[in-house]
Design an enzyme around this catalytic site. Sequence first.
Site, PDB file in Angstrom:
ATOM      1  N   HIS A 473       0.908  -1.174  -0.143  1.00 45.14           N
ATOM      2  CA  HIS A 473       0.044   0.143  -0.520  1.00 45.14           C
ATOM      3  C   HIS A 473       0.957   1.049  -0.114  1.00 45.14           C
ATOM      4  O   HIS A 473       0.219   1.978  -0.496  1.00 45.14           O
ATOM      5  CB  HIS A 473      -1.008   0.110   1.318  1.00 45.14           C
ATOM      6  CG  HIS A 473      -1.790  -0.417   0.762  1.00 45.14           C
ATOM      7  ND1 HIS A 473      -2.565  -0.771  -0.299  1.00 45.14           N
ATOM      8  CD2 HIS A 473      -2.764  -1.453   2.041  1.00 45.14           C
ATOM      9  CE1 HIS A 473      -3.758  -1.916  -0.018  1.00 45.14           C
ATOM     10  NE2 HIS A 473      -3.875  -2.260   1.860  1.00 45.14           N
ATOM     11  N   ARG A 580     -10.184  -5.776 -13.494  1.00 48.02           N
ATOM     12  CA  ARG A 580      -9.734  -7.527 -12.876  1.00 48.02           C
ATOM     13  C   ARG A 580     -11.371  -7.936 -11.871  1.00 48.02           C
ATOM     14  O   ARG A 580     -11.325  -7.425 -10.703  1.00 48.02           O
ATOM     15  CB  ARG A 580      -8.617  -6.746 -12.095  1.00 48.02           C
ATOM     16  CG  ARG A 580      -7.516  -6.559 -12.887  1.00 48.02           C
ATOM     17  CD  ARG A 580      -6.179  -7.058 -11.543  1.00 48.02           C
ATOM     18  NE  ARG A 580      -4.903  -6.750 -12.313  1.00 48.02           N
ATOM     19  CZ  ARG A 580      -3.902  -5.279 -12.312  1.00 48.02           C
ATOM     20  NH1 ARG A 580      -4.068  -4.666 -12.595  1.00 48.02           N
ATOM     21  NH2 ARG A 580      -2.962  -6.221 -12.569  1.00 48.02           N
ATOM     22  N   ARG A 616     -12.067  -8.517 -17.671  1.00 46.89           N
ATOM     23  CA  ARG A 616     -11.621 -10.115 -18.036  1.00 46.89           C
ATOM     24  C   ARG A 616     -12.113 -10.613 -16.820  1.00 46.89           C
ATOM     25  O   ARG A 616     -12.746 -10.333 -15.643  1.00 46.89           O
ATOM     26  CB  ARG A 616     -10.397  -9.865 -17.546  1.00 46.89           C
ATOM     27  CG  ARG A 616      -9.202 -11.272 -17.014  1.00 46.89           C
ATOM     28  CD  ARG A 616      -8.054 -10.639 -16.406  1.00 46.89           C
ATOM     29  NE  ARG A 616      -7.959 -10.415 -14.813  1.00 46.89           N
ATOM     30  CZ  ARG A 616      -6.416  -9.815 -14.362  1.00 46.89           C
ATOM     31  NH1 ARG A 616      -5.712 -10.009 -15.294  1.00 46.89           N
ATOM     32  NH2 ARG A 616      -6.334 -10.142 -13.052  1.00 46.89           N
ATOM     33  N   GLU A 710      -0.028 -14.706 -21.073  1.00 45.52           N
ATOM     34  CA  GLU A 710       1.053 -14.562 -19.502  1.00 45.52           C
ATOM     35  C   GLU A 710       1.296 -15.203 -19.701  1.00 45.52           C
ATOM     36  O   GLU A 710       2.194 -15.699 -18.630  1.00 45.52           O
ATOM     37  CB  GLU A 710      -0.608 -13.620 -18.768  1.00 45.52           C
ATOM     38  CG  GLU A 710      -1.520 -14.281 -18.355  1.00 45.52           C
ATOM     39  CD  GLU A 710      -2.094 -13.662 -17.546  1.00 45.52           C
ATOM     40  OE1 GLU A 710      -1.615 -12.674 -16.555  1.00 45.52           O
ATOM     41  OE2 GLU A 710      -3.454 -14.083 -17.279  1.00 45.52           O
ATOM     42  N   ASN A 733       3.075  -9.416 -16.131  1.00 43.32           N
ATOM     43  CA  ASN A 733       3.323  -9.230 -14.813  1.00 43.32           C
ATOM     44  C   ASN A 733       3.722 -10.973 -14.818  1.00 43.32           C
ATOM     45  O   ASN A 733       4.915 -10.875 -14.307  1.00 43.32           O
ATOM     46  CB  ASN A 733       1.992  -9.309 -13.850  1.00 43.32           C
ATOM     47  CG  ASN A 733       1.901  -7.840 -13.799  1.00 43.32           C
ATOM     48  OD1 ASN A 733       2.826  -6.759 -14.560  1.00 43.32           O
ATOM     49  ND2 ASN A 733       1.112  -6.995 -13.794  1.00 43.32           N
ATOM     50  N   ASP A 734       2.542 -11.437 -15.225  1.00 42.12           N
ATOM     51  CA  ASP A 734       2.513 -13.405 -15.355  1.00 42.12           C
ATOM     52  C   ASP A 734       4.457 -13.367 -16.064  1.00 42.12           C
ATOM     53  O   ASP A 734       4.512 -14.505 -15.777  1.00 42.12           O
ATOM     54  CB  ASP A 734       1.542 -13.598 -15.280  1.00 42.12           C
ATOM     55  CG  ASP A 734       0.758 -13.455 -13.695  1.00 42.12           C
ATOM     56  OD1 ASP A 734       0.898 -13.862 -12.762  1.00 42.12           O
ATOM     57  OD2 ASP A 734      -0.953 -13.378 -13.960  1.00 42.12           O
ATOM     58  N   ARG A 744       6.093 -13.803  -8.450  1.00 47.13           N
ATOM     59  CA  ARG A 744       5.640 -11.940  -8.832  1.00 47.13           C
ATOM     60  C   ARG A 744       5.484 -11.747  -7.189  1.00 47.13           C
ATOM     61  O   ARG A 744       5.201 -12.088  -6.822  1.00 47.13           O
ATOM     62  CB  ARG A 744       3.969 -12.060  -8.963  1.00 47.13           C
ATOM     63  CG  ARG A 744       4.187 -11.301  -9.969  1.00 47.13           C
ATOM     64  CD  ARG A 744       3.122 -11.896 -10.134  1.00 47.13           C
ATOM     65  NE  ARG A 744       1.751 -10.481 -10.935  1.00 47.13           N
ATOM     66  CZ  ARG A 744       0.625 -10.617 -11.215  1.00 47.13           C
ATOM     67  NH1 ARG A 744       0.068 -11.513 -11.951  1.00 47.13           N
ATOM     68  NH2 ARG A 744       0.391  -9.678 -10.997  1.00 47.13           N
TER      69      ARG A 744
HETATM   70  C1  PEP Z   1      -0.666  -9.461 -15.832  1.00 44.57           C
HETATM   71  O1  PEP Z   1      -0.031 -11.044 -15.032  1.00 44.57           O
HETATM   72  O2  PEP Z   1       0.040  -8.674 -16.319  1.00 44.57           O
HETATM   73  C2  PEP Z   1      -1.603  -8.711 -15.370  1.00 44.57           C
HETATM   74  C3  PEP Z   1      -2.345  -7.418 -16.007  1.00 44.57           C
HETATM   75  O3  PEP Z   1      -2.589  -9.683 -14.781  1.00 44.57           O
HETATM   76  P1  PEP Z   1      -2.691  -9.881 -13.186  1.00 44.57           P
HETATM   77  O4  PEP Z   1      -0.941  -8.840 -12.469  1.00 44.57           O
HETATM   78  O5  PEP Z   1      -3.784  -9.569 -12.583  1.00 44.57           O
HETATM   79  O6  PEP Z   1      -1.928 -11.215 -13.072  1.00 44.57           O
HETATM   80 MG    MG Z   2      -2.011 -12.328 -14.898  1.00 47.70          MG
END
Ligand code: PEP
Ligand code: MG
Length: 850
Positions: A473, A580, A616, A710, A733-734, A744
Amino acid sequence: MVGIVVVSHSTPLAEGVVELARQMGGDELPLEAAGGLEDGSIGTDVERVRAAIERAMTEDGVLVLMDLGSALMSAEMAVELLQSDGRVKLSEAPFVEGAVAAAVASRGGASLDDVGAEASRAIRMKEAQLGAEAPAPGSEPASSDHEAAPAGPQARIPVLNEIGLHARPAALVAELANRFDADLQLAKEGGAGPVSARSLTGLMTLVARRGDELIATASGPQADEALAALEELAREGFGEGVAAEGAGAGGAAAGGAAAGGAATAPRAARPEPSRERAEPSASAPEPGTLLGGIPASPGIALGPAVHFGNQLDAPRERKSQGADVELDRLQSAREAARAAIERDRDQVARRTSTGEAAIFSAHLALLDDEALVGEARSRIEGGASADAGWYGASRQTAAAWRALDDQLLRERAADVEDVGRRVLDALEGRERQPGRHEPGILIVDELTPAEAAALDADLVRGIATARGTATAHAAILARAFGIPAAVGLGPAILSIEPDTPVLLDGGEGTVLVAPSEDVAQRAERRREVALERRGRARRQAAAPAVTRDGIRIEVSANLGGADTAASAVELGADGVGLLRTEFLFLDRAEIPAEDEQVKTLAQIAEALDGRPLIVRTLDVGADKPLPALPMPAEQNPFLGRRGIRLSLDHPELLATQLRAVLRVAAEHPLKLMFPMVATAAELDSALAAVAQARAQTGVDAPLEVGIMVEVPSAALQARQLAASADFFSIGTNDLTQYTMAAERGNELVGELLSGPQPAVLRLVAETVAGAQTHGRWVGVCGELAGDPAAAVLLVGLGVRELSMAAPLVPEVKEALRQVTTTDAADAAGRALYARDAGEARRCAADLLAQ
Ligand code: PEP
Ligand code: MG
């Protein structure tokens, strides 16, 4: 080991029981199913039973469990045919419970008679758990399991896992007891027992729940070792992780709300090396030392180091003036803390437009959390002062949260400490305001949201923390306030002498200790330029992002809730590139009904006023558990049943969501995408579900249906997937996590996750190439899209839509306006062959005004 045979009228039933017992007995155990007739129909077949007994036979013999009626007869005849000399025993035990208990006993090396006896006692697990006081007629009283505790060393064993000592944890205890040459007995404090720790049945009859304490007593040559191993197992929540004290209704809801409605249920733990409070290293870092951490909020900051000690310090010693007086003091202090939290919430709400103030609602919930308050109350009633009682309860709760195997919940431990500290401050008449009096770079172990909220951006030029990740946060708030921040810099940061000049680069996640005059001056110039650039970008935010050669790039926002859509538009978002939806579900005890989902989606779409909205489907899994949908613990949740895998396993859940999306799509410009797609077959199944939802709703409005890329396999198979997906949105990210094999949010591998990794860029290029074979468009909605230099690289690779945290939209748009797609492609071409993420990023950064 004693072999076990399970005889049933039904093949699947016998196989199911074998599967269940196998979980407890392990792969080595000779365990055979003899169910149904040869052609698969219902019945029992002597020959099948005989063959199963032969397969399961060991020198220790075989125990046979049967369901009913002719199963008994068939088993008896099979034994006769075998002439087994007493090495086969037919068991009267309850079919399922008996098989499970027998499996555990056999695995522990018990004799045929003992395995049989253990199986026969198995019904007591259920009796005890359901509170059936009276034993079944004809059976021995349950207490006969409970043996006199042997004399020997003792240990108190807390039950810390969420569900208590149910079958699986109990099986681990039994297995442990069998490993030692010791007689280990367990009793529940103030309750049942003692029972032998080797007996699954006995352990289950203790009905030990989370929060109970067990008294373990051991005797024999390895008594001490057995106790130590048991303590270790208990510390890990018997293999299931340690549940937060507040993870019941109150605490979990608070944690969920704090994370914008994030994860609640704890899961299996793995060792977590970095959760302890960082201690400063012995000596201060030398001038010129560059400390590397995680970029949390971009920007350059230069100034003296200002330490802020925000530990949850033990209160001054104080004698209790009696429970009533102390409870009153605690009550008043909680009210004072409530007022302070509400004040901060209002202040943050005024300073930000992206919903961060919700963090403080979670703090208010924590303040009333029964797990926390109840624990403090019982300590006070036990003779502690209000200060000591509250301190102890806060520490205990924070420690339990910190031990969880869920990044979001672990981070929420800081929230517990924050609330704990506020109340202690009120009790002790203190007030803390970080950086209120001295301008500089705030150095802190871990900054809490309340402290971040109280920051004065004119005085606090930057934030450097020893611990934490970019999703904590404090990092989110720092980004929203525009204060540069680097987190997870390690304990060395805490050893910097106060007032030492430091140079913080939030974009790089670094802190340079005592930079030379020259370096400092250049940094100051960069800072001024950056500030100017941000101001310019904000003024231009509403205009589209068009490259110098006239290509329009859509720059959208990622959303996690309905209330932030309007502010995203204010920040210049062209739409929402990723909603999300799991955040709409995560803090709910039940999945919202279709109508409610329609209402929420429509509300977001309306706030977007005709701009596109990409919804999504649920991206939950064991790493982001859904309270409404209990899921089994997984060893590697990020590699487990998450995203589309989970949705396809819960067709009704998916169908409800798809129907809601389709109904809103009939009125608004919606697109749909599926997360975590790894194979074409998954996409086929998802599309079939969409077709079915169309048939159910009768909606035939156009709806582009895409997938998130991803998982590396999706990138590498983009051509095949593009045959049926209308678009791709790359989740970097994934994708980075899976490409770099770096979890992550784990600050220990943060380096591998940061920046545009060349290997990930290659997968982006692969995705674009695959998409183009079918004329599909490609977007990126991972964090990478919000980094202006990386955004240029992505556009250079052919990406035409970028989606990011809303406050980052203006600067990304501004960056794209500075380049041509040819320049970007050129930079991207070089980045693909860069040595590392830093070099890749520099390929594009050079194109942008500094
Ligand atoms: C990602 O994985 O880049 C993504 C946008 O999904 P999340 O961060 O919700 O897993
Ligand atoms: Mg993701």
